[in-house]
Enzyme design. Structure first.
Site, PDB file in Angstrom:
ATOM      1  N   LYS A 211       0.675   5.445  -1.630  1.00 15.89           N
ATOM      2  CA  LYS A 211       1.584   5.297  -2.769  1.00 15.89           C
ATOM      3  C   LYS A 211       2.672   4.268  -2.483  1.00 15.89           C
ATOM      4  CE  LYS A 211       5.499   6.829  -5.088  1.00 15.89           C
ATOM      5  NZ  LYS A 211       6.911   6.969  -4.687  1.00 15.89           N
ATOM      6  N   ASP A 230       2.299   8.892  -8.107  1.00 18.28           N
ATOM      7  CA  ASP A 230       3.181   9.942  -7.610  1.00 18.28           C
ATOM      8  C   ASP A 230       2.905  11.206  -8.413  1.00 18.28           C
ATOM      9  OD1 ASP A 230       4.274   9.434 -10.099  1.00 18.28           O
ATOM     10  OD2 ASP A 230       6.343   9.281  -9.385  1.00 18.28           O
ATOM     11  N   HIS A 232       4.390  12.414 -11.044  1.00 21.91           N
ATOM     12  CA  HIS A 232       4.431  12.171 -12.487  1.00 21.91           C
ATOM     13  C   HIS A 232       3.107  11.580 -12.974  1.00 21.91           C
ATOM     14  CE1 HIS A 232       8.733  12.978 -12.853  1.00 21.91           C
ATOM     15  NE2 HIS A 232       8.947  12.184 -11.814  1.00 21.91           N
TER      16      HIS A 232
END
Length: 274
Positions: A211, A230, A232
């Site tokens: 990420k 992530d 979200h």
């Protein structure tokens, strides 16, 4: 002062989109931006945007930084009209631009961002800038600090960095600074790599996972196929794209779509709809 009219540009949306942590709103519709050693004040009323900087800095630094030469309407128009979620996200965040930021600064920034919230990330970055960055005085007497160079940050011990509220991330920052300063990490080589190779090279750096590597590829290297995931984004993929995100359709612009989604999740949806 340089005043221009811009479509698909919203300085507040850019500030809130999780790309940069050295933007601040200092007054109504007035934002300060620090990038490396550069400083600019940006004021926006509708599509009219004022940049308080020299013409040279605007042409050679801030136009590339804000990606002002790119036509972002084409990204919005590329969204599948049958994808109601992404259409809403793109319309909501239509003023976002993918910033072209310094690779070294983004490496340290997104190492700091791990398991961290935006307010604390900002504070951590200001702590290291104030302690290890160059002090710069504006013509009106105000001061700010540039982002510390690798050699400056390499002088800090892990304990020194922990004192900047970096927590466990201090060991990552410490090692990255040492490795860049002595040439074990060659940022110039990474800068010229393809997305796939740059991502692999970044993930060889201590503390950099997938990420963080994708964030660096997107926000520093401007690799628009990078798609940071992530919590979200993972929730959106699980809810709206159970068969996977349509990568083929958005090849070459996946990172732009990621930013629309990320910003929409942060600011656009009622909490009950997330």
């Amino acid at each position: 002062m340089i005043s221009i009219e811009l479509e698909n540009f919203n300085i507040r949306q850019i500030m809130e989109s999780g790309q940069c942590f050295r933007m601040d709103e200092t007054d109504t519709d007035c934002f300060t931006v620090i990038a490396g050693k550069k400083y600019v004040e940006v004021r926006q009323k509708g599509q009219v945007v004022d940049f308080d900087c020299s013409q040279e800095d605007f042409l050679f630094f801030w136009i590339p930084y804000f990606d002002l030469d790119a036509d972002y309407s084409r990204y919005i128009q590329s969204v599948n009209p049958r994808d109601r979620y992404l259409c809403a996200a793109a319309q909501h965040g239509q003023g976002i631009r993918i910033l072209r930021q310094d690779l070294w600064e983004m490496l340290i920034t997104f190492l700091i961002s791990q398991q961290n919230n935006i307010r604390r990330i900002r504070r951590c970055i200001e702590n290291i800038c104030t302690r290890y960055g160059e002090r710069i005085i504006l013509p009106d007497g105000r001061e700010y600090y540039g982002f510390p160079k690798p050699q400056a940050l390499a002088t800090a011990s892990e304990e020194d960095l922990r004192a900047c509220n970096l927590g466990y991330r201090a060991k990552y920052i410490h090692q990255a600074a040492l490795d860049v300063a002595d040439g074990q990490i060659n940022l110039s080589e990474i800068q010229s790599m393809s997305y796939k190779k740059a991502r692999e090279a970044l993930m060889e750096i201590y503390g950099v996972g997938g990420k963080v590597a994708d964030c660096i590829c997107l926000f520093a290297l401007h690799q628009l196929d990078a798609f940071p995931v992530d919590t979200h984004i993972r929730q959106v993929l699980d809810q709206h794209y159970k068969r996977g995100f349509p990568n083929r359709r958005y090849k070459g612009m996946r990172g732009v779509m990621q930013q629309y989604i990320f910003y929409y999740e942060l600011t656009g949806l009622p909490s009950g709809d997330k």
